[in-house]
Design an enzyme around this catalytic site. Structure first.
Site, mmCIF file in Angstrom:
data_model
loop_
_atom_site.group_PDB
_atom_site.id
_atom_site.type_symbol
_atom_site.label_atom_id
_atom_site.label_comp_id
_atom_site.label_asym_id
_atom_site.label_seq_id
_atom_site.Cartn_x
_atom_site.Cartn_y
_atom_site.Cartn_z
ATOM 1 N N THR A 1 49.462 -1.973 -22.865
ATOM 2 C CA THR A 1 50.539 -1.035 -23.068
ATOM 3 C C THR A 1 50.792 -0.195 -21.613
ATOM 4 O O THR A 1 52.028 0.356 -21.240
ATOM 5 C CB THR A 1 50.370 0.035 -23.979
ATOM 6 O OG1 THR A 1 50.461 -0.603 -25.461
ATOM 7 C CG2 THR A 1 51.386 1.090 -24.362
ATOM 8 N N SER B 1 46.848 -7.149 -25.344
ATOM 9 C CA SER B 1 45.520 -7.581 -25.624
ATOM 10 C C SER B 1 45.265 -8.062 -26.988
ATOM 11 O O SER B 1 44.175 -8.692 -27.125
ATOM 12 C CB SER B 1 44.842 -6.558 -25.178
ATOM 13 O OG SER B 1 44.546 -5.527 -26.166
HETATM 14 C C1 SIN Z 1 47.958 -1.001 -26.376
HETATM 15 O O1 SIN Z 1 47.623 -1.351 -25.296
HETATM 16 O O2 SIN Z 1 47.687 0.118 -26.554
HETATM 17 C C2 SIN Z 1 48.282 -1.978 -27.237
HETATM 18 C C3 SIN Z 1 48.918 -3.278 -26.696
HETATM 19 C C4 SIN Z 1 47.775 -3.976 -26.089
HETATM 20 O O3 SIN Z 1 46.459 -4.083 -26.688
HETATM 21 O O4 SIN Z 1 47.899 -4.826 -25.225
#
Ligand code: SIN
Length: 313
Positions: free
Chosen positions: A14, A62
């Site tokens: 994110t 992720s």
């Molecule tokens: C995040 O980063 O908060 C959710 C998406 C991810 O884990 O890549």
């Protein structure tokens, strides 16, 4: 004299996410922006001019973390740790499986330099995006002269690889170290250390095995009304290890126990952990099934997989 360098490795998340507009906190695509873009949105990065190297290793959400990305990441970190000029490494990563990547790198490399994973809960395009501050804090920790080991930086807190856990799906301080507590805080560009930096025993020889398929090690959640067919189905599908996330202090549902013991008798490694988010299991014996008190189920899954990998001819 060797000129000191820091390296930022981008993997997605994110922190590199792009939403439709600045109010989109939950509807966005993770991992869209490259690490160069993330640094260019950080005016303070100018202070690091000439001392930062950037490498984009992946651009994943992720939740989709793969063995291939872990292999690339672990080898990149190992290569950079071996460089005399590199003082510290920052890794941008999604929050969903960040604790697993941190634990994986800690177990494999137990670095003597800081390897700092950081993240964000709001995409880069959001009003009040948290990524830039987290990234700056991570650089601050990576430059802290005494810092070492795999560390997680989120919302001004520095967490260890054994304790870090995502505990909230939305809040900016989504990662917690539970009752172990934080290792340090980052406050106004200063690191205030409370606990020792993490240490471990590296298992670098496993780096060369990371291209092989990972052993099959699923997690079984202990819960009311648990049934043995889950264990039997997993074993029949080739599970080589099983991690049971017990509902309490290593307690196993009576309807699971016989199936787990018979899996163990057939050579499947079975390990108990607790699904409780705080504390450690206490006063247990390694019977009827071994337990790992320090690790959450997802981390025990990694540790058991690496053990099985090591045991392969
Ligand atoms: C995040 O980063 O908060 C959710 C998406 C991810 O884990 O890549």
């Amino acid at each position: 004299m060797v000129e000191k360098k820091w390296v930022v490795l981008g993997t997605g998340g994110t922190i590199a996410g792009v939403g439709q507009d600045e109010l989109a906190h939950t509807s966005y695509t993770a991992g869209r922006l490259g690490v160069e873009r993330l640094l260019s949105a950080l005016p303070a990065a100018a202070d690091w001019s000439g001392r930062l190297e950037l490498e984009q290793l992946a651009q994943v959400d992720s939740k989709d973390m793969s063995a291939a990305v872990w292999a690339v990441l672990a080898r990149a970190v190992a290569r950079l740790l071996d460089r005399q000029d590199v003082q510290g490494i920052v890794i941008t990563h999604g929050t969903d499986t960040l604790e697993e990547t941190a634990f994986f790198l800690h177990t494999l490399l137990a670095p003597l330099k800081p390897v700092v994973l950081t993240c964000a809960m709001r995409p880069a395009t959001a009003l009040g995006a948290d990524g830039p501050q987290n990234l700056l804090d991570a650089l601050t920790v990576a430059a802290e002269p005494r810092a070492r080991g795999v560390l997680v930086v989120c919302a001004g807190r520095v967490l260890g690889p054994l304790d870090a856990q995502k505990v909230h799906p939305y809040r900016l301080d989504a990662l917690s170290a539970g009752d172990a507590g934080v290792i340090a805080y980052v406050e106004g560009g200063q690191v205030r250390q409370l606990r020792a930096w993490p240490e471990g025993r590296a298992r670098r020889h496993l780096l060369e095995r990371l291209d092989r398929p990972w052993p099959r090690v699923p997690v079984i959640l202990g819960h009311a009304l648990a049934q043995e067919w889950v264990v039997e189905a997993l074993v029949s599908q080739g599970a080589q290890g099983l991690v049971l996330a017990c509902p309490g202090n290593g307690s196993v549902h009576q309807d699971l126990l016989a199936a787990l013991q018979s899996a163990q008798a057939c050579g499947v490694r079975v390990v108990r952990t607790s699904r409780c988010p705080l504390g450690r299991m206490v006063g247990l014996s390694q019977e009827p099934l071994p337990f790992w008190s320090e690790l959450s189920a997802v981390k025990a899954r990694i540790a058991l997989s690496l053990d099985l990998m090591e045991a392969q001819p």
